[in-house]
Design a protein around this motif. Structure first.
Motif, short mmCIF file in Angstrom:
data_model
loop_
_atom_site.label_atom_id
_atom_site.label_comp_id
_atom_site.label_asym_id
_atom_site.label_seq_id
_atom_site.Cartn_x
_atom_site.Cartn_y
_atom_site.Cartn_z
N ASP A 1 5.42 61.96 -37.15
CA ASP A 1 4.79 61.71 -38.47
C ASP A 1 4.34 63.03 -39.08
O ASP A 1 4.55 63.29 -40.27
CB ASP A 1 3.55 60.82 -38.32
CG ASP A 1 3.87 59.39 -37.92
OD1 ASP A 1 4.98 58.92 -38.23
OD2 ASP A 1 3.01 58.76 -37.28
N ARG A 2 3.68 63.84 -38.25
CA ARG A 2 3.15 65.11 -38.78
C ARG A 2 4.28 66.02 -39.22
O ARG A 2 4.26 66.58 -40.32
CB ARG A 2 2.26 65.81 -37.74
CG ARG A 2 1.84 67.19 -38.18
CD ARG A 2 0.48 67.63 -37.69
NE ARG A 2 -0.65 66.90 -38.23
CZ ARG A 2 -1.40 67.32 -39.26
NH1 ARG A 2 -1.12 68.43 -39.90
NH2 ARG A 2 -2.44 66.62 -39.66
N GLU A 3 5.29 66.15 -38.35
CA GLU A 3 6.37 67.09 -38.66
C GLU A 3 7.16 66.66 -39.89
O GLU A 3 7.73 67.47 -40.60
CB GLU A 3 7.28 67.25 -37.43
CG GLU A 3 6.60 68.13 -36.37
CD GLU A 3 7.36 68.20 -35.06
OE1 GLU A 3 8.27 67.36 -34.84
OE2 GLU A 3 7.02 69.09 -34.25
N GLU A 4 7.20 65.34 -40.12
CA GLU A 4 7.95 64.85 -41.28
C GLU A 4 7.05 64.61 -42.49
O GLU A 4 7.47 63.95 -43.45
CB GLU A 4 8.73 63.60 -40.87
CG GLU A 4 9.89 63.96 -39.93
CD GLU A 4 10.36 62.79 -39.07
OE1 GLU A 4 10.24 61.64 -39.52
OE2 GLU A 4 10.85 63.06 -37.95
N GLY A 5 5.82 65.12 -42.43
CA GLY A 5 4.95 65.10 -43.62
C GLY A 5 4.37 63.74 -43.95
O GLY A 5 4.00 63.48 -45.09
N ARG A 6 4.27 62.85 -42.96
CA ARG A 6 3.79 61.49 -43.24
C ARG A 6 2.33 61.27 -42.84
O ARG A 6 1.84 60.14 -42.92
CB ARG A 6 4.62 60.46 -42.45
CG ARG A 6 6.02 60.24 -42.94
CD ARG A 6 6.60 58.98 -42.28
NE ARG A 6 6.65 59.11 -40.83
CZ ARG A 6 7.70 59.55 -40.14
NH1 ARG A 6 8.80 59.89 -40.78
NH2 ARG A 6 7.66 59.62 -38.82
N THR A 7 1.63 62.32 -42.42
CA THR A 7 0.30 62.11 -41.84
C THR A 7 -0.60 61.28 -42.76
O THR A 7 -1.16 60.26 -42.34
CB THR A 7 -0.37 63.48 -41.54
OG1 THR A 7 0.45 64.15 -40.58
CG2 THR A 7 -1.77 63.31 -40.98
N GLN A 8 -0.75 61.71 -44.01
CA GLN A 8 -1.71 61.04 -44.90
C GLN A 8 -1.33 59.58 -45.13
O GLN A 8 -2.20 58.71 -45.17
CB GLN A 8 -1.79 61.76 -46.26
CG GLN A 8 -2.22 63.22 -46.17
CD GLN A 8 -3.74 63.40 -46.07
OE1 GLN A 8 -4.48 62.44 -46.04
NE2 GLN A 8 -4.20 64.65 -46.01
N SER A 9 -0.01 59.31 -45.27
CA SER A 9 0.37 57.92 -45.56
C SER A 9 0.20 57.04 -44.32
O SER A 9 -0.16 55.86 -44.42
CB SER A 9 1.79 57.83 -46.12
OG SER A 9 2.71 58.29 -45.18
N VAL A 10 0.42 57.61 -43.13
CA VAL A 10 0.23 56.83 -41.90
C VAL A 10 -1.25 56.46 -41.74
O VAL A 10 -1.60 55.31 -41.45
CB VAL A 10 0.73 57.62 -40.67
CG1 VAL A 10 0.23 57.01 -39.36
CG2 VAL A 10 2.26 57.67 -40.67
N ILE A 11 -2.11 57.44 -41.97
CA ILE A 11 -3.56 57.19 -41.83
C ILE A 11 -4.01 56.14 -42.86
O ILE A 11 -4.74 55.20 -42.54
CB ILE A 11 -4.37 58.50 -42.03
CG1 ILE A 11 -3.91 59.60 -41.07
CG2 ILE A 11 -5.88 58.24 -41.92
CD1 ILE A 11 -4.05 59.30 -39.62
N ALA A 12 -3.55 56.30 -44.08
CA ALA A 12 -3.92 55.33 -45.13
C ALA A 12 -3.41 53.94 -44.75
O ALA A 12 -4.11 52.93 -44.94
CB ALA A 12 -3.36 55.77 -46.48
N GLY A 13 -2.22 53.87 -44.18
CA GLY A 13 -1.64 52.58 -43.78
C GLY A 13 -2.45 51.93 -42.65
O GLY A 13 -2.56 50.70 -42.59
N GLN A 14 -3.01 52.74 -41.77
CA GLN A 14 -3.82 52.18 -40.68
C GLN A 14 -5.19 51.73 -41.19
O GLN A 14 -5.75 50.74 -40.72
CB GLN A 14 -4.01 53.22 -39.57
CG GLN A 14 -2.73 53.49 -38.79
CD GLN A 14 -2.86 54.69 -37.85
OE1 GLN A 14 -3.68 55.58 -38.05
NE2 GLN A 14 -2.02 54.72 -36.83
N LEU A 15 -5.73 52.47 -42.15
CA LEU A 15 -7.08 52.15 -42.62
C LEU A 15 -7.10 51.03 -43.65
O LEU A 15 -8.09 50.29 -43.75
CB LEU A 15 -7.74 53.40 -43.22
CG LEU A 15 -8.34 54.35 -42.21
CD1 LEU A 15 -8.85 55.61 -42.92
CD2 LEU A 15 -9.48 53.69 -41.42
N ASP A 16 -6.03 50.90 -44.40
CA ASP A 16 -6.03 49.94 -45.50
C ASP A 16 -6.40 48.51 -45.05
O ASP A 16 -7.27 47.88 -45.65
CB ASP A 16 -4.70 49.97 -46.25
CG ASP A 16 -4.82 49.23 -47.55
OD1 ASP A 16 -5.61 49.67 -48.41
OD2 ASP A 16 -4.16 48.18 -47.70
#
Ligand code: PGA
Length: 265
Positions: free
Chosen positions: A140-155
């Motif tokens: 996730d981090r290497e492919e630039g998805r960190t922020q969207s993954v975190i938002a997806g978990q918190l939503d």
């Protein structure tokens, strides 16, 4: 300016028998006593295996160190073999519970939806503080998805809390732990600036869902290879309110050092 109390949470994972846990508590209490604990030290909690909770709560009773569990079930009771309900934790004077740790998500199928339900149940229980964990994989981090993954978990968590009718004062008790999965137990910690980027974004999301007052009150921790040598870097960031610590919480000496490094001014 927010005045959030710092929190250092030890996550013992599947380490320590009851006797080992009690010995840790006694040693920590005596070391802390000689170091004049309590003055400006952060809030401290040890999240232990279920089997050690009772002994630990007794041994820590007068010390000011809190006791936490590492998971719980969302139902009040029922046919859930191997699980533990919120009332059972409160019965043991447990005041914290880790929810959605990446190891529980990976090995025990703890889903975003279950974490959301558990967060509501924990915050509805008087005196219980959930530590909700989120974090991205290395890919996730290497492919630039960190922020969207975190938002997806918190939503789902924020949505469930928003619909729960829980009062603002109770919502403010929520603790979130940002733990990049690639940093857990690897010795490869996030840079403080990267951790602040994600944690700042988590606070912004909290603000969007619940408004400024709650967003400023909610505590957000960093976790992943935190040690006495690096904790001060994280605490120097404006949105980082403490740490969730695995390996370095297992020895009294390093746990005390973490508390020392987290003292207020
Ligand atoms: P670690 O674990 O400090 O050993 O990296 C952190 C955690 O899993 O909470």
């Amino acid at each position: 300016m927010a005045t959030r109390q710092r929190l250092i949470a030890g996550n013992w994972k599947m380490y320590k028998t009851r006797a080992e846990a009690v010995a840790f508590a006694k040693e920590l209490t005596s070391v802390a006593g000689t170091r004049k604990a309590g003055v400006n030290w952060p809030q401290a909690v040890i999240c232990a295996p279920f089997t050690a909770l009772y002994g630990l709560a007794e041994a820590f009773a007068a010390s000011g160190v809190s006791v936490g569990a590492q998971t719980m079930h969302q139902a009040p009771e029922g046919a859930y073999t191997g699980d533990v309900a919120v009332s059972m934790l409160r019965d043991l004077d447990v005041t914290f519970v880790i929810l959605g740790h990446s190891e529980r998500r990976l090995y025990c199928a703890e889903t975003d939806a279950a974490v959301a339900e558990k967060s509501v149940v924990a915050l509805k229980a008087a005196g219980l503080t959930p530590i909700v964990c989120v974090g991205e994989t290395l890919a996730d981090r290497e492919e630039g998805r960190t922020q969207s993954v975190i938002a997806g978990q918190l939503d789902p968590v924020f949505t469930a809390l928003g619909q729960s009718g829980i009062a603002a004062a109770s919502l403010s008790r929520l603790v979130i732990a940002y733990e990049p999965i690639w940093a857990i137990g690897t010795g490869r910690s996030s840079s403080a600036a990267d951790a602040q980027d994600v944690i700042g974004a988590i606070r912004t999301l909290t603000n969007k869902h619940f408004g400024r007052e709650i967003a400023q009150a909610v505590r957000i921790l960093y976790g992943g290879s935190v040690k006495p040598e690096n904790i001060a870097l994280y605490l120097g960031e404006s949105d980082i309110d403490g740490a969730l610590v695995g390996g370095a919480s297992l020895q009294v000496s390093s746990f005390v050092e973490l508390l020392e490094q987290s003292k207020g001014d």
